[in-house]
Design an enzyme around this catalytic site. Structure first.
Site, PDB file in Angstrom:
ATOM      1  N   LYS A  60     -14.136  54.675  28.824  1.00 33.19           N
ATOM      2  CA  LYS A  60     -15.508  54.523  29.523  1.00 33.19           C
ATOM      3  C   LYS A  60     -15.949  55.894  30.095  1.00 33.19           C
ATOM      4  O   LYS A  60     -15.366  56.436  30.602  1.00 33.19           O
ATOM      5  CB  LYS A  60     -15.405  53.507  30.591  1.00 33.19           C
ATOM      6  CG  LYS A  60     -17.061  53.517  31.237  1.00 33.19           C
ATOM      7  CD  LYS A  60     -17.040  52.553  32.330  1.00 33.19           C
ATOM      8  CE  LYS A  60     -18.256  52.313  32.980  1.00 33.19           C
ATOM      9  NZ  LYS A  60     -18.432  51.042  33.678  1.00 33.19           N
ATOM     10  N   ARG A  88     -27.895  49.949  35.897  1.00 37.40           N
ATOM     11  CA  ARG A  88     -27.822  50.120  37.370  1.00 37.40           C
ATOM     12  C   ARG A  88     -29.240  49.639  38.046  1.00 37.40           C
ATOM     13  O   ARG A  88     -29.223  49.239  39.316  1.00 37.40           O
ATOM     14  CB  ARG A  88     -27.606  51.518  37.833  1.00 37.40           C
ATOM     15  CG  ARG A  88     -26.288  51.943  37.255  1.00 37.40           C
ATOM     16  CD  ARG A  88     -25.977  53.517  37.541  1.00 37.40           C
ATOM     17  NE  ARG A  88     -24.511  53.875  36.827  1.00 37.40           N
ATOM     18  CZ  ARG A  88     -24.402  55.294  36.601  1.00 37.40           C
ATOM     19  NH1 ARG A  88     -24.823  56.073  37.136  1.00 37.40           N
ATOM     20  NH2 ARG A  88     -23.087  55.227  35.999  1.00 37.40           N
ATOM     21  N   LYS A 112     -20.346  59.629  38.485  1.00 38.84           N
ATOM     22  CA  LYS A 112     -19.000  58.887  38.368  1.00 38.84           C
ATOM     23  C   LYS A 112     -18.235  59.742  37.818  1.00 38.84           C
ATOM     24  O   LYS A 112     -17.098  59.276  37.011  1.00 38.84           O
ATOM     25  CB  LYS A 112     -19.257  57.598  37.830  1.00 38.84           C
ATOM     26  CG  LYS A 112     -20.191  56.428  38.837  1.00 38.84           C
ATOM     27  CD  LYS A 112     -20.170  55.043  38.206  1.00 38.84           C
ATOM     28  CE  LYS A 112     -20.992  54.270  38.926  1.00 38.84           C
ATOM     29  NZ  LYS A 112     -21.175  52.825  38.651  1.00 38.84           N
ATOM     30  N   LYS A 158     -17.195  52.687  25.472  1.00 40.35           N
ATOM     31  CA  LYS A 158     -18.388  52.502  26.159  1.00 40.35           C
ATOM     32  C   LYS A 158     -18.916  53.962  26.426  1.00 40.35           C
ATOM     33  O   LYS A 158     -18.272  54.523  27.220  1.00 40.35           O
ATOM     34  CB  LYS A 158     -18.331  51.522  27.123  1.00 40.35           C
ATOM     35  CG  LYS A 158     -19.555  51.312  28.360  1.00 40.35           C
ATOM     36  CD  LYS A 158     -19.078  50.512  29.230  1.00 40.35           C
ATOM     37  CE  LYS A 158     -20.409  50.436  30.223  1.00 40.35           C
ATOM     38  NZ  LYS A 158     -20.113  49.872  31.507  1.00 40.35           N
ATOM     39  N   SER A 214     -26.963  49.518  28.095  1.00 37.95           N
ATOM     40  CA  SER A 214     -28.444  49.217  28.656  1.00 37.95           C
ATOM     41  C   SER A 214     -29.543  50.395  28.105  1.00 37.95           C
ATOM     42  O   SER A 214     -30.404  50.017  27.588  1.00 37.95           O
ATOM     43  CB  SER A 214     -28.746  49.129  30.134  1.00 37.95           C
ATOM     44  OG  SER A 214     -28.013  50.249  30.717  1.00 37.95           O
ATOM     45  N   TYR A 241     -27.203  43.318  24.519  1.00 38.73           N
ATOM     46  CA  TYR A 241     -28.041  42.630  25.085  1.00 38.73           C
ATOM     47  C   TYR A 241     -29.263  41.993  23.969  1.00 38.73           C
ATOM     48  O   TYR A 241     -29.967  41.276  24.125  1.00 38.73           O
ATOM     49  CB  TYR A 241     -29.295  43.510  25.962  1.00 38.73           C
ATOM     50  CG  TYR A 241     -28.333  44.141  27.106  1.00 38.73           C
ATOM     51  CD1 TYR A 241     -27.981  43.290  28.170  1.00 38.73           C
ATOM     52  CD2 TYR A 241     -27.460  45.430  26.942  1.00 38.73           C
ATOM     53  CE1 TYR A 241     -27.039  44.002  29.054  1.00 38.73           C
ATOM     54  CE2 TYR A 241     -26.952  46.104  28.054  1.00 38.73           C
ATOM     55  CZ  TYR A 241     -26.542  45.274  28.868  1.00 38.73           C
ATOM     56  OH  TYR A 241     -25.952  45.602  30.025  1.00 38.73           O
TER      57      TYR A 241
END
Ligand SMILES: NCc1[nH]cc(CCC(=O)O)c1CC(=O)O
Ligand SMILES: [Mg+2]
Length: 330
Positions: free
Chosen positions: A197, A207, A221, A252, A278, A317
């Protein structure tokens, strides 16, 4: 031998021969549908993700019915935590009566055959929006966080989750979660490890959806998620998670990282998934809304690309729409 004896266009001339030599196909079996669950009644739109809504448990059951009817194998659950339930130690993450746990229970009761995948990471529950527990300097502490993730994963398993999916990128968490699951008798609970990731900027709309963007502020992160420049490191991460007991691995984000999907599949040959995140969804949707790209064709082409790259499935999605389009023979 070469042209004119070899003419690759011969096989492309007709539909029948194009179909006969097609190497990769996309079916509903390849789709995992990520869903956002919230506490208030009804649905709430996510502005940066047109067509995606946060759902109450009642609404979630309606969506699950549609997914199940379309033969989508599994949903991936992402709870939205109310700001007052967030804390520094993220204890709400392993509340057996929490929103996520109740959603799992409701889904498994109504749709026992629909797979339920849960996100194991603390970001929906921490007041600062990081995936783990931080020290005084804001650094995410690995081993303390792993202990919390074990509690969270066990709580999901007790609620009936079929698959727990640690998306936090702490070291050693797969082994710790596997040992705890075995010890508590959850020998069938699968682990889908977000093994590679990346510290990506494509997670922005997610988020917004779970409300961790405001908590996170300008922080990032990068001390635990991978550097987008790396590829060999992804193989080392996947190798570790498999050794520790992962049943499936994930790469990802998706589209900008298809080279990683291919390397992971070639190297390990294990069930490999990719997350069309997203931001990928948002950019495609924006182009569709402007009439710049054809929605059906481009969404299905993007998803087929994951299959061609070696993915066994895609978190997307677009899952509900894609399954409908596939059924209609788009
Ligand atoms: N553990 C957090 C988590 N789980 C899934 C996503 C992103 C998914 C998406 O963008 O669609 C993130 C965001 C992050 O790491 O900040
Ligand atoms: Mg790792």
């Amino acid at each position: 031998m070469t042209y004119p004896y070899l003419r690759p266009r011969r096989m492309r001339r007709d539909d029948f021969s194009r179909r006969l030599m097609r190497e990769s196909v996309l079916t509903a079996d390849d789709l995992i549908y990520p869903v956002f669950v919230h506490e208030p009644a009804g649905r709430a739109a996510v502005p940066s993700m047109p067509g995606v809504e946060r759902l109450s448990i009642d609404e979630l059951l309606r969506v699950a019915e549609a997914a199940s009817e379309l033969r989508i194998p599994a949903l991936a659950l992402f709870p939205v935590t109310a700001p007052d339930a967030k804390s520094l130690d993220a204890v709400a993450a392993w509340d057996d009566d929490g929103l996520c746990q109740r959603a799992i229970g409701a889904l498994k009761q109504r749709f026992p055959h629909l797979g339920v995948i849960t996100d194991v990471a603390l970001d929906p529950y921490t007041s600062h929006g990081q995936d783990g527990i931080v020290d005084d300097t804001g650094y995410v502490m690995n081993d303390v966080t792993v202990e919390a993730l074990v509690q969270q994963a066990l709580s999901h398993a007790r609620a009936g989750a079929d698959v727990v999916a640690p998306s936090d990128m702490m070291d050693g968490r797969i082994g710790a979660i596997r040992a705890a699951l075995e010890q508590d008798g959850f020998i069938h609970t699968r682990i889908l490890a977000y093994a590679a990731k990346y510290a990506s900027s494509f997670y922005g709309p997610f988020r917004d959806a779970v409300g961790s963007a405001s908590a996170l502020g300008k922080a990032d992160k990068r001390t635990y998620q991978m550097d987008p420049g790396n590829s060999d490191e992804a193989l080392r991460e996947v190798a570790l998670d498999l050794e520790e007991g992962a049943d499936m691995v994930m790469v990802k984000p998706g589209m900008p990282y298809l080279d990683i999907v291919r390397r992971v599949k070639d190297e390990f040959g294990v069930p490999t998934y990719a997350y069309q995140v997203s931001g990928e969804y948002a950019m495609l949707k924006a182009a569709f809304a402007n009439g710049w790209l054809d929605e059906r064709k481009c969404a299905l082409e993007a998803l087929l690309g994951f299959k061609r790259a070696g993915a066994d499935g895609v978190l997307t999605y677009f899952a509900l729409d894609a399954a409908r389009w596939l059924r209609e023979g788009a």
